[in-house]
Design a protein around this motif. Structure first.
Motif, PDB file in Angstrom:
ATOM      1  N   SER A   1       0.817  -1.129   0.031  1.00  0.00           N
ATOM      2  CA  SER A   1       0.088  -0.031   0.022  1.00  0.00           C
ATOM      3  C   SER A   1       0.915   1.444   0.045  1.00  0.00           C
ATOM      4  O   SER A   1       0.491   2.073  -0.747  1.00  0.00           O
TER       5      SER A   1
ATOM      6  N   ILE B   1      -3.371  -7.604  -5.586  1.00  0.00           N
ATOM      7  CA  ILE B   1      -2.220  -8.314  -5.421  1.00  0.00           C
ATOM      8  C   ILE B   1      -2.291  -9.533  -4.687  1.00  0.00           C
ATOM      9  O   ILE B   1      -2.624  -9.262  -3.272  1.00  0.00           O
TER      10      ILE B   1
ATOM     11  N   MET C   1      -1.665 -11.237  -9.633  1.00  0.00           N
ATOM     12  CA  MET C   1      -2.852 -10.565  -9.639  1.00  0.00           C
ATOM     13  C   MET C   1      -4.313 -11.500  -9.371  1.00  0.00           C
ATOM     14  O   MET C   1      -4.210 -12.423 -10.230  1.00  0.00           O
TER      15      MET C   1
ATOM     16  N   GLU D   1       1.974   1.956  -3.345  1.00  0.00           N
ATOM     17  CA  GLU D   1       1.208   2.821  -4.125  1.00  0.00           C
ATOM     18  C   GLU D   1       1.204   4.173  -4.000  1.00  0.00           C
ATOM     19  O   GLU D   1       0.869   4.884  -4.908  1.00  0.00           O
TER      20      GLU D   1
ATOM     21  N   ARG E   1      -0.713  -1.524  -9.380  1.00  0.00           N
ATOM     22  CA  ARG E   1      -0.579  -2.771  -8.634  1.00  0.00           C
ATOM     23  C   ARG E   1       0.223  -3.960  -9.654  1.00  0.00           C
ATOM     24  O   ARG E   1       0.772  -4.762  -9.113  1.00  0.00           O
TER      25      ARG E   1
ATOM     26  N   GLU F   1      -5.288   2.561 -10.589  1.00  0.00           N
ATOM     27  CA  GLU F   1      -5.056   1.788  -9.573  1.00  0.00           C
ATOM     28  C   GLU F   1      -4.551   0.435  -9.942  1.00  0.00           C
ATOM     29  O   GLU F   1      -3.518  -0.195  -9.454  1.00  0.00           O
TER      30      GLU F   1
END
Length: 480
Positions: A362, A418, A413, A365, A381, A377
C-alpha cells in the motif's frame, strides 16, 4: 598539594616560565571563539562529588583555551597534540586549590580532552560498542539504545549553549550549519554514524540530537542465527533468493533492522557482479570489489543544489549495473525503482517503512502516486506485482529482540488485488516473567512458486525446508 603519582610533564609554576609549544598561542588567547562549558557530569564522584569536579574541569578548560592556538592543531599529529594537552592539563590541575586524588585527576583530564577533540559528554557513549543509538532530549536528558532497549543515562550538558556547541561542531565538519534560518539538519560523523539535529523554534524545549551509530563490523547471517532472529531454513532460503536474482523488498519499522538485513542480503551477491548503491546516508558495508556508492545531497542554505534519490537512480541506470541496492524508498523514486526491476535489473534490493507486507505494498502505491503519473490503481498494482518477488518483514519486539516476522512471496494479481503467500512466519505465544517475548518460527507448508527459478540458478532446496510442523518437526519449525 601536588599528587606525587601525577607526572605533569612540564615544570611547576614556581620554576620559571616554560617556552610555548608549537600549538600554544603566544598571546595566550584562543582564536576561534570557543567558550568552555563550566559544568558537566563527572565520570567519577570521588571524594569531592560530581559538582566539585565540574567546577575544576570548567576552570581548567578555560585556562587551557587561553593557552591554545587552536588554528595550529589541525596541522599537527592528533596523538601528539592530545599528549601535549594532557601534560598541560595535569599542570593546570596541580595549580588548583582543591586536592584531587589520582582517579579524580584522570577524570578531569579525560573530560577536558573530550571537550577539545571529541563530542564532550557524549564521547564515552560514542566509544561504547554496545550502544546503537544516542538520543539527546535537550541538554539535561540523554537516552541510549542498548540491545534494542532504551535506557536513560546520567549524562548531561551544562546548558543549551553547551549542547549547541557540540551540534555545531558536528554539522560544520560536513559543511552544514544550524541556526534560526536552518533549524533542522542531517549530518554524519567521521566514522559514518548518522546524525539528526533540530533546535528552536522547531524544537520547543531546546536542542535535540539523535545519533544512529555506525557498526564497524557488519553482521552476518550466522549472527542472525546466534541472536535467534531467524532459523537455518530461513537463512538458506534468503541466500537462494539473492543468488537467483529475485527482487526483494524489506519492510519494517524504525530500528527494526532493515538496513542490517539489507547489508546481510547484499553479502550473498556474487563478487563478479557490478553493484550500485543509492542511500540518503551511506550505511551499507558491501565487501564485493565492484561497488559504486552514491549518496544524496541536500539543498544548500540558498535552497539550491539538492540531488534526491530519484536523480541518482536515473543516473545509476546509465552506469551498467548488474544490481541496484536502494537504501530506502521514500517517495517518487519508487516508480523508477520498480521500472528498473522490470527492465533487466533483476536481483535488486530496497527497504521501506511499513508494519506488514500488505502495508508495504500500500505504501508503494502511495509513493507511485507521488510521481504525478496519474496511473490507474490497477496499473500501479500490476507494476508492483511484476517487479517485486519477495517481501521480508522485520520487527523489533517489546523485549528489544529483532525477528524476521514473515517471508512472503508475491504470486501475481487476482482481479485488482495483489496476491501474496507466506512461506515462513514468526508466531508470538506470550511474554515470560523476565519480559522476554515467547514464540516460534513456522514454515507454512507452501512451496514458493519461484522454486523453478531457484533450480535454473543451480539452487535446489529440499521440499522439507518448506514442510509444516506436522510433516517435519525439525526442518519446518524452530521453538525458542
Amino acid at each position: 598539594m601536588t599528587d606525587p603519582k601525577i607526572s605533569t610533564g612540564v615544570p611547576p609554576a614556581g620554576n620559571g616560565p616554560r617556552p610555548p609549544l608549537p600549538w600554544e598561542s603566544a598571546r595566550g588567547a584562543a582564536s576561534n571563539g570557543v567558550t568552555a562549558p563550566t559544568d558537566q557530569v563527572g565520570i567519577t564522584e570521588g571524594a569531592h562529588g560530581v559538582h566539585a569536579l565540574q567546577q575544576v574541569k570548567g576552570r581548567v578548560h578555560r585556562k587551557l583555551l587561553e593557552r591554545l592556538n587552536l588554528s595550529n592543531l589541525d596541522r599537527l599529529d592528533r596523538q601528539q597534540v592530545a599528549e601535549a594537552v594532557r601534560r598541560v592539563v595535569q599542570d593546570l590541575i596541580t595549580q588548583e586549590s582543591v586536592p584531587l586524588n589520582f582517579e579524580e585527576r584522570d577524570a578531569v583530564v579525560v573530560q577536558v580532552l573530550d571537550e577539545i577533540f571529541g563530542l564532550g559528554p557524549l564521547e564515552p557513549l560514542i566509544k561504547d560498542p554496545e550502544i546503537s543509538d544516542i538520543l539527546v532530549n535537550t541538554y539535561k536528558q540523554v537516552y541510549i539504545e542498548r540491545h534494542g532497549r532504551l535506557e536513560k543515562t546520567d549524562v548531561m550538558f551544562q546548558d543549551d549553549r553547551h549542547l549547541l556547541q557540540v551540534i555545531d561542531r558536528i554539522v560544520s565538519a560536513v559543511g552544514r550549519r544550524i541556526d534560526d534560518s536552518s533549524p533542522m539538519v542531517d549530518a554524519r560523523l567521521p566514522d559514518g554514524s548518522r546524525v539528526n539535529a533540530i533546535i528552536k523554534p522547531l524544537a520547543l524545549d531546546g536542542p535535540h540530537l539523535s545519533i544512529r551509530k555506525f557498526k564497524r563490523d557488519a553482521l552476518s547471517g550466522d549472527d542472525l542465527l546466534r541472536t535467534e532472529s531467524l532459523t537455518d531454513p530461513m537463512l538458506a532460503l534468503l541466500k537462494a533468493i539473492v543468488k537467483a536474482r529475485l527482487n526483494v523488498l524489506i519492510s519494517g519499522g524504525t530500528g527494526a533492522g532493515k538496513t542490517t538485513l539489507l547489508n546481510i542480503l547484499s553479502s550473498f551477491i556474487p563478487i563478479t557482479e557490478r553493484i550500485v548503491t543509492i542511500e540518503d546516508s551511506a550505511e551499507l558495508q558491501l565487501k564485493q570489489p565492484h561497488v559504486v556508492r552514491l549518496e544524496t545531497r541536500p539543498a544548500n542554505i540558498e535552497g539550491q543544489g539538492e540531488v534526491p534519490q530519484r536523480l541518482l537512480l536515473i543516473n545509476a541506470l546509465r552506469m551498467r549495473p548488474d544490481r541496484i541496492i536502494m537504501g530506502e524508498c521514500r517517495g517518487a523514486e519508487a516508480v523508477d525503482m520498480l521500472q528498473a526491476m522490470n527492465t533487466g535489473h533483476d536481483g535488486s534490493l530496497t527497504t521501506l517503512h511499513a508494519n506488514t507486507p500488505r502495508d508495504a505494498l500500500s505504501r508503494l502505491e502511495t509513493m507511485i502516486s507521488m510521481a504525478n503519473l496519474e496511473l490507474p490503481e490497477r496499473a500501479m498494482r500490476q507494476q508492483i506485482a511484476s517487479a517485486i518477488n519477495v517481501v521480508i518483514q522485520v520487527s523489533r519486539l517489546s523485549d528489544g529482540s529483532r525477528k524476521l516476522m514473515q517471508v512472503s512471496e508475491i504470486v501475481g494479481m487476482e482481479g485488482d488485488i495483489i496476491t501474496m503467500q507466506d512461506i515462513f512466519v514468526y508466531e508470538r505465544e506470550g511474554v515470560a516473567e523476565n519480559d522476554k517475548v515467547l514464540g516460534h518460527f513456522r514454515a507454512t507448508g507452501i512451496r514458493p512458486r519461484f522454486s523453478d527459478r531457484l533450480k535454473s540458478y543451480g539452487v535446489d532446496l529440499s521440499a522439507l525446508l518448506f514442510s509444516t510442523p506436522m510433516e517435519n518437526g525439525r526442518g519446518g519449525i524452530s521453538r525458542w
